[in-house]
Design a protein around this motif. Structure first.
Motif, PDB file in Angstrom:
ATOM      1  N   LEU A 180      98.146  10.884  41.492  1.00 34.42           N
ATOM      2  CA  LEU A 180      97.121  11.316  40.528  1.00 34.42           C
ATOM      3  C   LEU A 180      96.414  12.600  40.968  1.00 34.42           C
ATOM      4  O   LEU A 180      95.264  12.586  41.404  1.00 34.42           O
ATOM      5  CB  LEU A 180      96.116  10.176  40.293  1.00 34.42           C
ATOM      6  CG  LEU A 180      96.713   8.909  39.694  1.00 34.42           C
ATOM      7  CD1 LEU A 180      95.646   7.835  39.530  1.00 34.42           C
ATOM      8  CD2 LEU A 180      97.387   9.208  38.336  1.00 34.42           C
ATOM      9  N   GLY A 181      97.087  13.710  40.812  1.00 38.50           N
ATOM     10  CA  GLY A 181      96.493  15.008  41.127  1.00 38.50           C
ATOM     11  C   GLY A 181      95.396  15.399  40.147  1.00 38.50           C
ATOM     12  O   GLY A 181      94.675  16.376  40.373  1.00 38.50           O
ATOM     13  N   ASN A 182      95.263  14.635  39.068  1.00 41.51           N
ATOM     14  CA  ASN A 182      94.184  14.892  38.093  1.00 41.51           C
ATOM     15  C   ASN A 182      92.893  14.168  38.469  1.00 41.51           C
ATOM     16  O   ASN A 182      91.931  14.180  37.714  1.00 41.51           O
ATOM     17  CB  ASN A 182      94.630  14.481  36.677  1.00 41.51           C
ATOM     18  CG  ASN A 182      95.103  13.035  36.604  1.00 41.51           C
ATOM     19  OD1 ASN A 182      95.318  12.393  37.631  1.00 41.51           O
ATOM     20  ND2 ASN A 182      95.280  12.529  35.400  1.00 41.51           N
ATOM     21  N   LEU A 183      92.895  13.537  39.647  1.00 44.55           N
ATOM     22  CA  LEU A 183      91.714  12.794  40.100  1.00 44.55           C
ATOM     23  C   LEU A 183      91.054  13.504  41.284  1.00 44.55           C
ATOM     24  O   LEU A 183      91.739  13.893  42.235  1.00 44.55           O
ATOM     25  CB  LEU A 183      92.147  11.384  40.538  1.00 44.55           C
ATOM     26  CG  LEU A 183      91.056  10.481  41.103  1.00 44.55           C
ATOM     27  CD1 LEU A 183      90.027  10.115  40.032  1.00 44.55           C
ATOM     28  CD2 LEU A 183      91.673   9.194  41.672  1.00 44.55           C
ATOM     29  N   VAL A 184      89.744  13.673  41.195  1.00 48.01           N
ATOM     30  CA  VAL A 184      88.992  14.317  42.279  1.00 48.01           C
ATOM     31  C   VAL A 184      87.790  13.437  42.626  1.00 48.01           C
ATOM     32  O   VAL A 184      87.036  13.026  41.726  1.00 48.01           O
ATOM     33  CB  VAL A 184      88.465  15.710  41.852  1.00 48.01           C
ATOM     34  CG1 VAL A 184      87.730  16.384  43.019  1.00 48.01           C
ATOM     35  CG2 VAL A 184      89.598  16.598  41.357  1.00 48.01           C
ATOM     36  N   ALA A 185      87.637  13.140  43.910  1.00 51.71           N
ATOM     37  CA  ALA A 185      86.445  12.394  44.348  1.00 51.71           C
ATOM     38  C   ALA A 185      85.552  13.340  45.142  1.00 51.71           C
ATOM     39  O   ALA A 185      86.037  14.107  45.979  1.00 51.71           O
ATOM     40  CB  ALA A 185      86.856  11.209  45.214  1.00 51.71           C
TER      41      ALA A 185
END
Ligand SMILES: Cc1ncc(C[n+]2csc(CCOP(=O)(O)OP(=O)(O)O)c2C)c(N)n1
Length: 292
Positions: A180-185
């Motif tokens: 999931l490269g579309n996820l940023v924490a």
């Protein structure tokens, strides 16, 4: 940060303008704290104020006049107890009015609860407050976006203490497994929990290595340096990449108000008129020092 087909953010503010907004955000937060009778999670609000500013005023591709646009970035506040700081950052971006927040904050049935509620407040993407739930929900949203061929990002802000919850690491594993490269924490690494300093209770270190071991891109920055926040946002890999990114933001709980910084007594609290005066004076003095 790549832009999708939403209209470009009005005019992207400069780092100096963002710093001014973060100062305004902290001022408004303290003022609200001075009028509200109950306790506000002031310490973790102040540690996250620069992150909220960088996200809502620069990084997130959202449009306050079109909050349901399917192409918007989704933001989830996993450390839901910092909701009031998010509300004010959103108000300053045009989602709703600051005065409206002050009028009803924390009252029964208010849209502006101590923890964010997506049913009560349009623009909030997930109801949070029970720690450890935001990232798992964000993983589901990012996975769903992938399946639908959508190109927005899902961005989640967590407290470092919160990452003591096992559900965070299950979510971290699932994000890596599903590429999931579309996820940023973003992690608010203020090294304090509710009643103790982090390492006194649980061994977080070697913290960045733990995220790396779970397959994430790891970026480490000073979470109070607006230039570094903007740089980290600009350097995020595209939402079509295959590795989730965590931005570990080194912060200070109570940042900006001397008598609250690193002080366990200010996880949550209320401000007497005298405290408010002292707090605003300290904030102002620190701002002047930074600008000198
Ligand atoms: C599941 C759960 N357990 C306990 C709490 C109570 N609680 C609220 S804030 C907090 C401290 C969290 O520390 P951290 O995530 O580091 O937040 P910050 O220091 O940034 O405020 C705790 C234990 C909660 N909200 N949810």
């Amino acid at each position: 940060m790549e832009q999708n087909a939403l209209p470009a953010q009005d005019e992207r503010p400069t780092v100096a303008e963002l710093e001014d907004r973060a100062f305004e955000l902290r001022t408004k937060l303290l003022q609200l704290c001075g009028t509200y009778e109950g306790a506000v999670h002031i310490g973790g609000d102040l540690s996250a104020a620069d992150i909220f500013t960088a996200l809502f005023h620069y990084g997130l591709h959202v449009d306050p006049t079109d909050i349901r646009n399917p192409e918007r970035d989704r933001f989830l506040l996993s450390k839901g107890h910092a909701a009031v700081c998010m509300y004010i950052a959103m108000a300053m971006r045009g989602f709703f009015s600051y005065e409206g927040i002050v009028e009803t904050y924390g009252q029964l049935d208010s849209a502006y609860g101590m923890h964010p509620c997506k049913v009560q407040l349009p623009g909030v993407e997930a109801s949070t407050g029970s720690l450890g739930h935001g990232l798992p929900i964000a993983v589901g949203m990012a996975l769903s976006a992938r399946h639908r061929g959508e190109t927005h990002r899902v961005v989640c802000l967590l407290g470092d203490g919160e990452t003591g919850e096992g559900s965070v690491w299950e979510a971290a594993m699932a994000a890596n497994s599903n590429r999931l490269g579309n996820l940023v924490a973003f992690i608010d690494r203020n090294r304090q929990l509710m009643t103790s300093f982090a390492e006194e209770r649980i061994s977080f270190e070697p913290y960045p290595d733990k995220w790396r071991a779970f397959g994430w891109n790891v970026v480490e920055i000073n979470g109070h340096d607006m230039g570094e926040l903007v740089g980290a946002i600009d350097a995020l890999p595209g939402a079509d990449s295959d590795k989730p990114t965590v931005v570990i933001c080194e912060t200070v709980k109570g940042k900006g108000v001397d008598f609250m910084e690193h002080n366990l007594a200010w996880h949550a609290g209320s401000l007497s008129p005298k405290d408010l005066e002292r707090a605003l004076a300290s904030l102002e003095a620190n701002r002047e020092k930074e600008m000198a």
